[in-house]
Scaffold this motif. Structure first.
Motif, PDB file in Angstrom:
ATOM      1  N   PRO A 147       0.962  -1.183  -0.083  1.00  0.00           N
ATOM      2  CA  PRO A 147      -0.126  -0.261   0.101  1.00  0.00           C
ATOM      3  C   PRO A 147       0.857   1.381   0.125  1.00  0.00           C
ATOM      4  O   PRO A 147       2.024   1.114   0.257  1.00  0.00           O
ATOM      5  N   ASP A 148       0.371   2.422  -0.243  1.00  0.00           N
ATOM      6  CA  ASP A 148       0.769   3.803   0.020  1.00  0.00           C
ATOM      7  C   ASP A 148       0.518   4.193   1.257  1.00  0.00           C
ATOM      8  O   ASP A 148       1.220   5.102   1.729  1.00  0.00           O
ATOM      9  N   ASN A 149      -0.661   3.674   1.717  1.00  0.00           N
ATOM     10  CA  ASN A 149      -1.172   4.139   3.210  1.00  0.00           C
ATOM     11  C   ASN A 149      -0.365   3.272   3.972  1.00  0.00           C
ATOM     12  O   ASN A 149      -1.017   1.962   4.114  1.00  0.00           O
ATOM     13  N   LEU A 150       0.718   3.363   4.569  1.00  0.00           N
ATOM     14  CA  LEU A 150       1.428   2.468   5.526  1.00  0.00           C
ATOM     15  C   LEU A 150       0.924   2.477   6.952  1.00  0.00           C
ATOM     16  O   LEU A 150       1.809   2.041   7.854  1.00  0.00           O
ATOM     17  N   GLY A 151      -0.145   3.193   7.290  1.00  0.00           N
ATOM     18  CA  GLY A 151      -0.367   3.456   8.862  1.00  0.00           C
ATOM     19  C   GLY A 151      -0.472   2.288   9.369  1.00  0.00           C
ATOM     20  O   GLY A 151      -1.435   1.337   9.005  1.00  0.00           O
ATOM     21  N   VAL A 152      -0.290   1.869  10.417  1.00  0.00           N
ATOM     22  CA  VAL A 152      -0.558   0.566  11.349  1.00  0.00           C
ATOM     23  C   VAL A 152      -1.060   0.899  12.647  1.00  0.00           C
ATOM     24  O   VAL A 152      -0.064   1.366  13.723  1.00  0.00           O
ATOM     25  N   PRO A 153      -2.176   0.681  13.082  1.00  0.00           N
ATOM     26  CA  PRO A 153      -2.748   1.093  14.374  1.00  0.00           C
ATOM     27  C   PRO A 153      -1.853   0.255  15.473  1.00  0.00           C
ATOM     28  O   PRO A 153      -1.441  -0.732  15.442  1.00  0.00           O
ATOM     29  N   GLY A 154      -1.389   0.954  16.393  1.00  0.00           N
ATOM     30  CA  GLY A 154      -0.997   0.488  17.492  1.00  0.00           C
ATOM     31  C   GLY A 154       0.843   0.522  17.563  1.00  0.00           C
ATOM     32  O   GLY A 154       1.266   0.467  18.644  1.00  0.00           O
ATOM     33  N   ILE A 155       1.330   0.944  16.456  1.00  0.00           N
ATOM     34  CA  ILE A 155       2.781   0.894  16.238  1.00  0.00           C
ATOM     35  C   ILE A 155       3.192   2.043  16.780  1.00  0.00           C
ATOM     36  O   ILE A 155       2.745   3.226  17.052  1.00  0.00           O
ATOM     37  N   SER A 156       4.593   1.679  17.592  1.00  0.00           N
ATOM     38  CA  SER A 156       5.372   2.993  18.094  1.00  0.00           C
ATOM     39  C   SER A 156       6.496   3.106  17.310  1.00  0.00           C
ATOM     40  O   SER A 156       7.029   2.066  16.705  1.00  0.00           O
ATOM     41  N   VAL A 157       7.438   4.010  17.624  1.00  0.00           N
ATOM     42  CA  VAL A 157       8.681   3.993  17.116  1.00  0.00           C
ATOM     43  C   VAL A 157       9.573   2.766  17.643  1.00  0.00           C
ATOM     44  O   VAL A 157      10.419   2.244  17.039  1.00  0.00           O
ATOM     45  N   LEU A 158       9.403   2.540  19.054  1.00  0.00           N
ATOM     46  CA  LEU A 158       9.965   1.547  19.636  1.00  0.00           C
ATOM     47  C   LEU A 158       9.763   0.128  19.082  1.00  0.00           C
ATOM     48  O   LEU A 158      10.620  -0.643  18.945  1.00  0.00           O
ATOM     49  N   SER A 159       8.416  -0.040  18.742  1.00  0.00           N
ATOM     50  CA  SER A 159       8.107  -1.311  18.188  1.00  0.00           C
ATOM     51  C   SER A 159       8.311  -1.367  16.619  1.00  0.00           C
ATOM     52  O   SER A 159       8.468  -2.419  15.847  1.00  0.00           O
ATOM     53  N   ALA A 160       8.706  -0.134  16.090  1.00  0.00           N
ATOM     54  CA  ALA A 160       8.939  -0.197  14.476  1.00  0.00           C
ATOM     55  C   ALA A 160      10.226  -0.623  14.068  1.00  0.00           C
ATOM     56  O   ALA A 160      10.471  -0.886  12.830  1.00  0.00           O
ATOM     57  N   ASP A 161      11.148  -0.337  15.052  1.00  0.00           N
ATOM     58  CA  ASP A 161      12.701  -0.489  14.530  1.00  0.00           C
ATOM     59  C   ASP A 161      13.437  -1.562  15.517  1.00  0.00           C
ATOM     60  O   ASP A 161      13.393  -1.507  16.836  1.00  0.00           O
ATOM     61  N   LYS A 162      13.816  -2.647  14.805  1.00  0.00           N
ATOM     62  CA  LYS A 162      14.399  -3.787  15.603  1.00  0.00           C
ATOM     63  C   LYS A 162      15.642  -3.402  16.508  1.00  0.00           C
ATOM     64  O   LYS A 162      16.265  -4.216  17.104  1.00  0.00           O
ATOM     65  N   THR A 163      16.300  -2.448  15.993  1.00  0.00           N
ATOM     66  CA  THR A 163      17.529  -1.814  16.482  1.00  0.00           C
ATOM     67  C   THR A 163      17.575  -0.756  17.421  1.00  0.00           C
ATOM     68  O   THR A 163      18.309  -0.208  17.846  1.00  0.00           O
ATOM     69  N   ALA A 164      16.290  -0.204  17.912  1.00  0.00           N
ATOM     70  CA  ALA A 164      15.909   1.163  18.340  1.00  0.00           C
ATOM     71  C   ALA A 164      16.429   0.872  19.839  1.00  0.00           C
ATOM     72  O   ALA A 164      16.975   1.822  20.561  1.00  0.00           O
ATOM     73  N   SER A 165      15.793  -0.091  20.462  1.00  0.00           N
ATOM     74  CA  SER A 165      15.789  -0.216  21.978  1.00  0.00           C
ATOM     75  C   SER A 165      17.446  -0.144  22.549  1.00  0.00           C
ATOM     76  O   SER A 165      18.149  -0.733  22.402  1.00  0.00           O
ATOM     77  N   ALA A 166      17.521   0.712  23.518  1.00  0.00           N
ATOM     78  CA  ALA A 166      18.939   1.237  24.006  1.00  0.00           C
ATOM     79  C   ALA A 166      18.450   1.699  25.486  1.00  0.00           C
ATOM     80  O   ALA A 166      19.172   2.704  25.787  1.00  0.00           O
ATOM     81  N   SER A 167      17.990   1.146  26.241  1.00  0.00           N
ATOM     82  CA  SER A 167      17.520   1.500  27.569  1.00  0.00           C
ATOM     83  C   SER A 167      18.694   1.482  28.528  1.00  0.00           C
ATOM     84  O   SER A 167      18.688   1.911  29.473  1.00  0.00           O
ATOM     85  N   GLY A 168      19.878   0.664  28.147  1.00  0.00           N
ATOM     86  CA  GLY A 168      20.902   0.370  28.972  1.00  0.00           C
ATOM     87  C   GLY A 168      20.719  -0.947  29.686  1.00  0.00           C
ATOM     88  O   GLY A 168      21.662  -1.375  30.404  1.00  0.00           O
ATOM     89  N   ASN A 169      19.636  -1.597  29.634  1.00  0.00           N
ATOM     90  CA  ASN A 169      19.603  -2.928  30.233  1.00  0.00           C
ATOM     91  C   ASN A 169      19.522  -4.060  29.042  1.00  0.00           C
ATOM     92  O   ASN A 169      18.596  -4.010  28.282  1.00  0.00           O
ATOM     93  N   ALA A 170      20.381  -4.659  29.019  1.00  0.00           N
ATOM     94  CA  ALA A 170      20.838  -5.611  27.879  1.00  0.00           C
ATOM     95  C   ALA A 170      19.841  -6.556  27.764  1.00  0.00           C
ATOM     96  O   ALA A 170      19.515  -6.991  26.708  1.00  0.00           O
ATOM     97  N   THR A 171      19.320  -7.031  28.890  1.00  0.00           N
ATOM     98  CA  THR A 171      18.302  -8.129  28.942  1.00  0.00           C
ATOM     99  C   THR A 171      16.918  -7.588  28.146  1.00  0.00           C
ATOM    100  O   THR A 171      16.257  -8.115  27.187  1.00  0.00           O
ATOM    101  N   VAL A 172      16.555  -6.453  28.537  1.00  0.00           N
ATOM    102  CA  VAL A 172      15.437  -5.819  28.249  1.00  0.00           C
ATOM    103  C   VAL A 172      15.666  -5.199  26.705  1.00  0.00           C
ATOM    104  O   VAL A 172      14.563  -5.503  25.978  1.00  0.00           O
ATOM    105  N   ASP A 173      16.565  -4.869  26.400  1.00  0.00           N
ATOM    106  CA  ASP A 173      17.095  -4.176  25.004  1.00  0.00           C
ATOM    107  C   ASP A 173      16.615  -5.685  24.251  1.00  0.00           C
ATOM    108  O   ASP A 173      16.367  -5.435  23.067  1.00  0.00           O
ATOM    109  N   ALA A 174      17.402  -6.599  24.486  1.00  0.00           N
ATOM    110  CA  ALA A 174      17.258  -7.833  23.597  1.00  0.00           C
ATOM    111  C   ALA A 174      15.954  -8.281  23.437  1.00  0.00           C
ATOM    112  O   ALA A 174      15.456  -8.682  22.327  1.00  0.00           O
ATOM    113  N   GLN A 175      15.066  -8.141  24.524  1.00  0.00           N
ATOM    114  CA  GLN A 175      13.713  -8.887  24.413  1.00  0.00           C
ATOM    115  C   GLN A 175      12.995  -7.685  23.550  1.00  0.00           C
ATOM    116  O   GLN A 175      12.136  -8.009  22.758  1.00  0.00           O
ATOM    117  N   THR A 176      12.859  -6.619  23.675  1.00  0.00           N
ATOM    118  CA  THR A 176      12.380  -5.583  22.955  1.00  0.00           C
ATOM    119  C   THR A 176      12.885  -5.536  21.580  1.00  0.00           C
ATOM    120  O   THR A 176      11.893  -5.261  20.553  1.00  0.00           O
TER     121      THR A 176
END
Length: 466
Positions: A147-176
């Motif tokens: 589609p040209d409209n790529l809107g996804v209900p519920g999506i966040s920046v954090l859930s959109a990018d598998k490399t984004a999570s950088a909370s400083g907690n390695a376990t949490v970041d790996a899970q996210t």
């Protein structure tokens, strides 16, 4: 943004439905259409539920047809440099009502928002659930071209990018990061637009990178605060995307999203920031004062509304103040408990409102503060990628405070009767999306020197009353 709502007979009169006054006027202005230096032939919209056209607590064909990207594409076409077609991931005609949507119904003489469910035969709606026992919320798959409209209900920046999570907690970041990579099997709206082979492996950043736009809009980040806020400031231990996204992770993810869709700043477009979610009807319809008054009517000795704050480990019960925000679903929750023979939640210190129905003053301030921080990142990233910025935070705040007039018709942020917000209290009506589209057009014309014509918002409906 996406939020599922459970209503149980909240009377619209109790919700204080009134029309505002003294609003600024937004007239329908239609200059000669001119794209200027812009090329809209391949317009792509990136975003969440606000981009998809989600309304009345659901995604369905009518709502998609009046999404702000659909309206923009329609107006872009009038410049003679618009898209020949703007593809949206619609549902089949036999399942046109998609995930279903809240309707106003007259129940026991009271006009009431009613949530579709299997118990009420989905209000007669033609929903698109597949009845997959392994994934009960699974929807009919979209099988057309990307589609040209790529809107996804519920999506966040954090859930959109598998490399984004950088909370400083390695376990949490790996899970996210793992959850973001697998988002295609976690979010039913994202799942339905992905080819089966990509579900569970392709994150949203990679997915949008497949498009080659000549112009784009990007409205991301709302759910990085909204999910937390609409659950009363309570994060789920099993959902890594239910808290407020930290600024480091958000910065990484948002930079990746915007640089991907703008092709590192070489494609023109508009980035929109995050509105102040504490001003939406979801938090300003069922008030502490109104609930306290109902308790006092039943028991003149009632001192007010008792709420739960603090944490699960250290809960605090206290009387609510006007600075505490009750969710739109609070009245229905209270009514359901009473109807089942229980004590009205909030009426006694031994029966307080649960934490997830209250965004207390401290939590509300934290949400506003984090929104300000994330918006600073959005503004900086827009400048770095040489694209326009739509200040939706200021725009929606003004609407919440003053309303807006479109061709002599008053429109406000009042729940249901204000024309702009749908029955979920979060997402716009078709008229609200038309107003949003006009604000995007205003920003585009101002930044790029084009003359894209605005749309007449009054041609689009507000909430449908029975």
């Amino acid at each position: 943004m996406k939020r599922t709502f459970n209503y149980s007979l909240p009377a619209l009169a109790l919700l204080g439905l009134t029309l505002g006054s003294c609003q600024p006027t937004l007239e329908d202005t239609r200059p000669a259409a001119d794209a200027g230096s812009l090329n809209f032939s391949s317009y792509v919209a990136v975003g969440n539920s606000l981009t998809s056209g989600y309304s009345d607590g659901g995604l369905y064909n009518e709502a998609q047809a009046t999404s702000y990207p659909a309206i923009l594409a329609q107006q872009f076409a009038k410049t003679a440099k618009g898209p020949a077609a703007f593809v949206q991931p619609s549902f089949s005609a036999a399942k046109k009502d998609g995930s279903g949507y809240v309707q106003l119904r007259v129940v026991n003489g009271t006009t009431t928002p009613v949530q579709p469910s299997a118990a009420n035969s989905f209000l007669g709606e033609q929903v698109a659930y597949t009845n997959n026992p392994a994934f009960p919320s699974e929807l009919e798959a979209y099988t057309g071209s990307q589609p040209d409209n790529l809107g996804v209900p519920g999506i966040s920046v954090l859930s959109a990018d598998k490399t984004a999570s950088a909370s400083g907690n390695a376990t949490v970041d790996a899970q996210t990061r793992g959850a973001a990579a697998a988002y295609g099997v976690l979010n039913n709206f994202y799942q339905r637009i992905l080819p089966a082979a990509d579900r569970g492996t392709k994150d949203y950043v990679t997915y949008i990178g497949q498009k080659t736009p000549t112009f784009f809009t990007c409205w991301m980040g709302n759910n990085d605060v909204l999910t937390f806020a609409t659950n009363g400031g309570v994060a789920s231990a099993t959902n890594p995307f239910s808290g407020m996204t930290d600024t480091t992770s958000f910065g990484r993810g948002y930079r990746n999203i915007l640089s991907t869709i703008s092709k590192n700043g070489t494609v023109a477009g508009v980035a929109a920031n995050i509105p102040n979610v504490t001003t939406i009807p979801y938090f300003n319809t069922v008030t502490v004062a109104a609930v306290a008054a109902s308790f006092k009517a039943a028991n003149p000795a009632s001192p007010g509304v008792f709420i739960t704050t603090g944490t699960a480990a250290a809960p605090v019960v206290r009387l609510a103040t006007s600075a505490d925000l009750l969710t739109l679903t609070t009245q229905g929750y209270i009514a359901a408990v009473v109807a089942a023979g229980g004590t009205a939640p909030g009426s006694l210190p031994t029966s307080p409102l649960p934490n997830n129905y209250v965004l207390d003053a401290t939590e509300a301030a934290a949400v506003v503060a984090r929104t300000t921080q994330l918006n600073a990142i959005i503004a900086k990233t827009a400048r770095q990628n040489k694209v326009a910025l739509a200040d939706m935070n200021t725009f929606f705040t003004t609407i919440a405070q003053q309303g807006i007039v479109t061709n002599a018709v008053n429109n406000t942020a009042t729940f249901a009767s204000g024309n702009l917000f749908s029955l979920d209290g979060v997402h716009p009506t078709p008229r609200g999306y038309a107003v949003v589209a006009n604000e995007f057009i205003r920003v585009i014309n101002s930044y790029y020197g084009s003359a894209v014509p605005t749309v007449a918002p009054n041609d689009y409906r507000g909430v449908l009353f029975p």
